[in-house]
Design a protein around this motif. Structure first.
Motif, mmCIF file in Angstrom:
data_model
loop_
_atom_site.group_PDB
_atom_site.id
_atom_site.type_symbol
_atom_site.label_atom_id
_atom_site.label_comp_id
_atom_site.label_asym_id
_atom_site.label_seq_id
_atom_site.Cartn_x
_atom_site.Cartn_y
_atom_site.Cartn_z
ATOM 1 N N VAL B 90 0.724 -1.364 0.072
ATOM 2 C CA VAL B 90 0.104 0.017 0.076
ATOM 3 C C VAL B 90 1.010 1.337 -0.162
ATOM 4 O O VAL B 90 2.122 1.204 0.473
ATOM 5 N N GLU B 91 0.282 2.579 -0.602
ATOM 6 C CA GLU B 91 0.971 3.378 -0.197
ATOM 7 C C GLU B 91 0.585 4.334 1.189
ATOM 8 O O GLU B 91 -0.778 4.440 1.229
ATOM 9 N N ILE B 92 1.437 4.962 1.612
ATOM 10 C CA ILE B 92 1.060 5.785 2.836
ATOM 11 C C ILE B 92 1.567 7.258 2.940
ATOM 12 O O ILE B 92 2.569 7.461 3.111
ATOM 13 N N PRO B 93 0.678 8.117 2.107
ATOM 14 C CA PRO B 93 1.220 9.344 2.076
ATOM 15 C C PRO B 93 1.422 9.950 3.515
ATOM 16 O O PRO B 93 0.720 9.913 4.257
ATOM 17 N N GLY B 94 2.665 10.910 3.495
ATOM 18 C CA GLY B 94 2.629 11.582 4.649
ATOM 19 C C GLY B 94 3.622 10.756 5.721
ATOM 20 O O GLY B 94 3.805 11.573 6.853
ATOM 21 N N VAL B 95 3.729 9.582 5.483
ATOM 22 C CA VAL B 95 4.471 8.719 6.476
ATOM 23 C C VAL B 95 5.867 8.547 5.643
ATOM 24 O O VAL B 95 6.113 7.843 4.334
ATOM 25 N N VAL B 144 5.840 6.398 2.173
ATOM 26 C CA VAL B 144 5.834 5.100 2.087
ATOM 27 C C VAL B 144 5.175 4.571 0.656
ATOM 28 O O VAL B 144 3.834 4.672 0.426
#
Ligand code: ATP
Ligand code: MG
Lengths: 441, 250
Positions: B90-95, B144
């Protein structure tokens, strides 16, 4: 017809409180008169309650169970306690202006070496000996709002800052409100910032409690006038004690080609309400407001913004985020008025709520009143839980549920914190969010 | 003692049984390949091993070094050494990737009672691993997997595997989306981690990956069961004849 609404015990106690202290409040003559008038206006309604449209989510009559006596002048112990608390909020290079229990504390503040064109005075001094124009300006906030009226009547101290034309302050001005008294008390403050033309400043307001100070009531109000071609960056951090009330108002006006960038985050206080009116008085100006509520337990936080587009060619952006856990209750009321003359207005409002528990609540009330035809206005809202697939990915990498949530919350809040231009202030906001996250375990 | 034992596992998702009694035993040092048609339950198996919510285990058990894995939270499993390289990371924007890697590594170490890595030690380790996998530094500065290409996401999974040094690595289609060069680099990364006390379960559709990561055992899954097991030649056989023969058996 003069409708007198039934007042509850708290409201009555407040009336008595004013009668007791009125003669001790700073400013005689016209000011005492203005206080009396303001109090009468307040007293007609008393504490606002849910039947008033503007207060339907924040029923102060139900929430504010007792009225506390007006805070005493801080003693040596309170000042010492406050000094320790202030250290936590220290920002590199900021000019600190500290109010302890609503009284300006010169020893904790930095007044020496003021830049040319900058004056800082206490509200008390201005009310007692200031010029009439400034005194009048201090009474401009609209008493139609009962809590503004109460503040007008009761204000005891604050800071009055004037920045002359052409002065661009590099150093942030930081007003720190500290509750330091051992006995629960009510604190009434009002501050003013007048920014001339072609000027620039950064204002930080922090609300904190000294160690062990819990139940108190802070009533604050801020008046800001931003001159033509000027820019104000503003950061507010509510980190009051967990049993405290924080009722604050702001009245901001912008001249032409001015810029107001404001960020507010509430992670403390049991009950808080921030009500701000931002009015465009000159063309070509811009406002960005970013807000964050971080709530858990039974915390209640209400942000009520009124964006008044009275003139053409102005832009406003409001982004409001809430992270609500347990039985927390977040309220955002955003009202945008575009008056008939305000053509080419560009006004947008967005709210995003993250609910971390089934009992968490986030209410959102957008109101757009548009009387001009050539405008771009819009609002949007999202509410949801943290993304399960992201949480699982993080947990599969070894993060506990709380740690995984914390990373995702940081990311969510981080987007708002990004709007703060000054690096040190961004750090201050990140640290405040971090304290909230750590406190939830 | 086997590292991982899946015994007669039955799993339901939303009232539909997906795994119908699956058994698999993985000993330290072994590399197992699992092949099987789309929808046969390979990812479901990997998710249940990793502890993804939403799956109901109705029968059977999963033991990790003899301990009941199904009783553990996903993060406990990770700390004990279970690692899943996701088919779809998965993509985790902001991390930020670096922050994520450090938080994860230190969380695992803390759970095992080990000391946390200092920042310089951590950075050194990540840089080494990233370099060996041909992952540019600027990728690690991003959120991520945010804006990563399919192949970059897969390499990021291998990077984590190398960093966390797990005991059991489950690689769910790590070859999908990788070009030939990237495949070789990723496979080299996996092979570098082969050791007598570590085991790998490699899920793939293609024999080609198994030329790089040579398995000790190949299992064919069909309709929620292992229908045939054999040595590495079984993969070649499958490549030639397809799955139809086994589907009849299932
Ligand atoms: N959350 C879900 N809800 C409903 N059905 C599901 C869910 N997850 C998986 N399934 C079903 O379970 C079956 C097995 O899926 P799974 O993803 O495990 O297959 P796979 O062997 O990994 O396939 P592929 O080779 O395409 O990756 C499929 O029929 C799929 O549709
Ligand atoms: Mg799959």
């Amino acid at each position: 017809m003069n409708v007198v609404l039934a007042k509850n015990e708290t409201g009555r106690a407040l009336s008595e409180s004013f009668a007791v202290v009125r003669d001790r409040l700073p400013g005689g003559g016209k000011i005492a008169e203005a206080r009396n008038t303001a109090f009468e206006v307040y007293d007609r309604v008393g504490l606002p309650h849910r039947r008033l449209e503007d207060w339907k989510y924040t029923d102060l009559r139900a929430l504010m169970r007792e009225v506390l006596p007006l805070a005493a002048e801080p003693d040596a112990a309170a000042l010492k306690q406050a000094a320790a608390a202030v250290k936590l909020q220290a920002i590199k290079g900021a000019r600190r202006l500290v109010l302890v229990d609503g009284v300006f504390a010169p020893k904790l503040s930095e007044l020496e070496g003021l830049e040319k064109g900058v004056t800082v005075r206490t509200l008390r001094a201005v009310l007692e000996t200031g010029d009439a124009a400034l005194q009048t300006q201090l009474f401009t906030p609209d008493n139609a709002n009962p809590m503004v009226a109460l503040n007008s009547a009761m204000m005891t101290d604050g800071v009055v800052i004037e920045i002359a034309n052409g002065v661009v302050l590099k150093q942030p001005l930081q007003i720190i409100h500290v509750a330091g008294g051992a006995t629960p008390a009510a604190i009434f403050t009002r501050s003013l910032l007048r920014l001339g033309e072609d000027a620039g400043a950064t204002l930080v307001e922090s609300y904190i409690a000294a160690d062990g100070v819990k139940a108190y009531q802070t009533h604050d109000s801020l008046i800001v006038a931003i001159g033509d071609n000027s820019r104000l960056d503003h950061v507010r951090l509510i980190e009051d004690g967990r049993d405290a009330f924080n009722i604050s108002s702001a009245a901001v006006t912008l001249g032409a080609h001015a810029h107001f960038n404001t960020f507010g985050m509430t992670s403390g206080a049991a009950v808080s309400r921030y009500q701000a009116t931002i009015a465009f008085a000159g063309e070509g100006s811009r406002v960005e407001t970013n807000g964050v509520n971080l709530l858990n337990g039974r915390q209640h936080a209400d942000t009520t913004l009124f964006m008044d587009h009275a003139v053409p060619h102005c832009a406003s952006r409001e982004v409001f985020r809430a992270v609500v856990d347990d039985r927390g209750h977040s309220v955002f009321q955003g009202r945008i008025v575009v008056r008939p003359d305000a053509q080419k207005t560009d006004a947008k409002m967005m709210t995003r709520a993250l609910l971390l528990s089934d009992d968490a609540e986030a209410d959102n009330k957008p109101e757009l009143e548009i009387f001009a035809d050539d405008v771009t206005c819009g609002h949007g809202a999202t509410t949801g839980a943290l993304d399960e697939s992201l949480l699982f990915y993080l947990r599969a990498r070894g993060l506990s549920e709380k740690e995984a949530q914390a990373l995702l919350i940081q990311a969510f809040v981080g987007e708002a914190i990004e709007s703060i231009v000054n690096d040190d202030l961004r750090e201050l906001a990140i640290a405040a969010a971090q304290r909230w996250l750590e406190a939830r375990g | 003692m086997p590292l991982l034992e899946v015994k007669d596992l039955k799993v339901r998702v939303e009232d539909r049984e997906i795994l119908h009694g699956l058994t698999l035993t993985v000993n330290p040092g072994e590399v197992h390949a699992i092949m099987g048609p789309n929808g046969s339950g390979k990812s479901t198996l990997s998710h249940v091993i990793a502890g993804k919510p939403g799956y109901e285990v109705t029968d059977g058990e999963i033991l990790f070094r003899g301990e009941d894995l199904l009783e553990m939270e996903p993060d406990e499993r990770a700390a004990k050494g279970v690692f899943l390289a996701f088919q779809y990371p998965v993509e985790i924007p902001g991390v930020a990737t670096m922050n994520f890697l450090r938080t994860a590594l230190n969380a695992q170490r803390k759970a095992r009672g080990e000391s946390e890595f200092s920042t310089p030690d951590f950075l050194k380790k990540v840089r080494e691993v990233a370099k060996s996998l041909n992952i540019p530094q600027d990728m690690l500065k991003r959120g991520v997997n945010v804006g990563f290409s399919g192949g970059e996401k897969k390499r990021n999974e291998i990077l984590q595997m190398a960093l966390f040094e797990p005991a059991v690595c489950i690689l769910d289609e790590m070859d999908s989306g990788l070009d030939i060069d990237a495949l070789r680099i990723a496979a080299d990364g996996v092979n570098a981690l082969r050791s007598p006390d570590r085991a790998m379960v490699v899920i793939t559709h293609y024999q080609r990956l198994l030329n790089y990561i040579v398995p000790d055992f190949v299992h064919v899954m069909s309709k929620g069961r292992v229908v045939k097991s054999g040595g590495k030649d079984l993969a070649l056989e499958l490549e030639a004849s397809g799955y139809t023969q086994f589907e009849d058996a299932a």
